[in-house]
Design a protein around this motif. Structure first.
Motif, mmCIF file in Angstrom:
data_model
loop_
_atom_site.group_PDB
_atom_site.id
_atom_site.type_symbol
_atom_site.label_atom_id
_atom_site.label_comp_id
_atom_site.label_asym_id
_atom_site.label_seq_id
_atom_site.Cartn_x
_atom_site.Cartn_y
_atom_site.Cartn_z
ATOM 1 N N TYR A 1 0.859 -1.186 0.000
ATOM 2 C CA TYR A 1 0.000 0.000 0.000
ATOM 3 C C TYR A 1 0.895 1.235 0.000
ATOM 4 N N ILE A 2 0.596 2.183 -0.872
ATOM 5 C CA ILE A 2 1.381 3.416 -0.941
ATOM 6 C C ILE A 2 0.419 4.597 -0.890
ATOM 7 N N TYR A 3 0.698 5.550 -0.010
ATOM 8 C CA TYR A 3 -0.121 6.753 0.044
ATOM 9 C C TYR A 3 0.742 7.966 0.365
ATOM 10 N N VAL A 4 0.183 9.135 0.114
ATOM 11 C CA VAL A 4 0.882 10.386 0.366
ATOM 12 C C VAL A 4 0.622 10.833 1.797
ATOM 13 N N GLU B 1 -1.383 -8.946 7.872
ATOM 14 C CA GLU B 1 -0.026 -9.251 8.322
ATOM 15 C C GLU B 1 0.828 -9.663 7.128
ATOM 16 N N GLY B 2 2.018 -9.122 7.068
ATOM 17 C CA GLY B 2 2.926 -9.396 5.967
ATOM 18 C C GLY B 2 2.906 -8.335 4.883
ATOM 19 N N ASP B 3 1.821 -7.556 4.807
ATOM 20 C CA ASP B 3 1.735 -6.492 3.809
ATOM 21 C C ASP B 3 2.662 -5.334 4.179
ATOM 22 N N TRP B 4 3.049 -4.571 3.166
ATOM 23 C CA TRP B 4 3.871 -3.386 3.365
ATOM 24 C C TRP B 4 3.028 -2.131 3.168
ATOM 25 N N ILE B 5 3.350 -1.082 3.938
ATOM 26 C CA ILE B 5 2.726 0.230 3.774
ATOM 27 C C ILE B 5 3.844 1.255 3.637
ATOM 28 N N PHE B 6 3.790 2.020 2.548
ATOM 29 C CA PHE B 6 4.757 3.084 2.315
ATOM 30 C C PHE B 6 4.048 4.429 2.420
ATOM 31 N N GLY C 1 8.150 12.530 -3.714
ATOM 32 C CA GLY C 1 9.112 11.549 -4.198
ATOM 33 C C GLY C 1 10.032 11.004 -3.126
ATOM 34 N N ARG C 2 9.845 11.439 -1.897
ATOM 35 C CA ARG C 2 10.679 10.968 -0.793
ATOM 36 C C ARG C 2 9.874 10.047 0.117
ATOM 37 N N CYS C 3 10.513 9.047 0.662
ATOM 38 C CA CYS C 3 9.847 8.050 1.506
ATOM 39 C C CYS C 3 9.956 8.463 2.966
ATOM 40 N N ILE C 4 8.825 8.806 3.573
ATOM 41 C CA ILE C 4 8.823 9.211 4.975
ATOM 42 C C ILE C 4 8.860 8.001 5.893
ATOM 43 N N PHE C 5 8.134 6.937 5.506
ATOM 44 C CA PHE C 5 8.190 5.717 6.304
ATOM 45 C C PHE C 5 7.791 4.517 5.458
ATOM 46 N N ALA C 6 8.177 3.352 5.923
ATOM 47 C CA ALA C 6 7.735 2.085 5.339
ATOM 48 C C ALA C 6 7.622 1.094 6.483
#
Length: 213
Positions: free
Chosen positions: A4-7, A38-43, A54-59
């Motif tokens: 999952y990716i969100y701003v 469980e096991g999924d990633w969130i960015f 364009g910068r990754c604050i957390f994952a």
């Protein structure tokens, strides 16, 4: 496994809350909290308001999920309860909900009204998904958010838009590989303060969509 990716429109250290050795997503993002397993990633990617596109604050990789009452009662997360006259970290605790007599109770917190009273709109949004995502496998960069290579974001057609996007892990393999290859030393660390850590005493109102002093 899904990614999952969100701003991240606001970065106080509240949602997510990366402190006390565990990264938690207990408020905001109700759809992500409902769907992620469980096991999924969130960015969380930086937004325009933070000047961090364009910068990754957390994952964070989800390692556990629980309901609000479970989160509230679990002694592991007692330090995540907010103390509004404490340090900045303590002020931004996200363990703010539990039920009493069948009604949601909200602690004086970043999601309360300026006088500390419950904010019914934030309560409705947050508790609309009775689920807290917990990670013991996370990267939190805050103001030191690294820039994700442009070609990686272009390949997954990532754009700086509202809402979230969901990918299968193989679609984001290059993103995950970049993270682990370049940031392994920062696993389970708060690398830098949140962008808006200096405003830790502020409140956020979902009904007004603005920060209240």
């Amino acid at each position: 496994m899904s990614v999952y990716i969100y701003v991240v429109a606001r970065d106080f250290g509240f949602a997510p809350n990366p402190f006390h050795g565990v990264c938690t997503l207990a408020t905001c993002k109700p759809i992500v909290r409902r769907m992620a397993a469980e096991g999924d990633w969130i960015f969380g990617m930086g937004g325009t308001k933070l000047g961090a596109v364009g910068r990754c604050i957390f994952a964070m990789q989800v390692t556990e999920c629980m309901q609000f009452d479970e989160y509230w009662a679990d002694p592991r997360f007692k330090d995540k309860r907010p103390v509004r006259n404490g340090s900045r970290t303590m002020m931004l605790g996200d363990n703010i909900y539990h039920r009493a007599n069948g009604q949601w109770q909200q602690l004086d917190s970043h999601h309360s009204r300026p006088d500390g009273s419950p904010d019914i709109h934030n309560i409705k949004t947050d508790t609309g998904t009775d689920r807290v995502l917990i990670s013991k496998h996370f990267f939190y960069f805050g103001k030191d958010a690294p820039e994700v290579p442009k070609e990686i974001l272009e390949k997954i057609r990532y754009k700086n838009l509202r809402g979230h996007r969901v990918y299968l892990d193989d679609q984001c393999r290059e993103l995950l590989d970049w993270l682990t290859a370049t940031q392994s030393k920062n696993l389970n660390r708060v690398v830098d303060d949140p962008f808006q850590f200096h405003q830790s005493a502020a409140r956020y109102s979902v009904s007004d969509d603005k920060i209240l002093d």
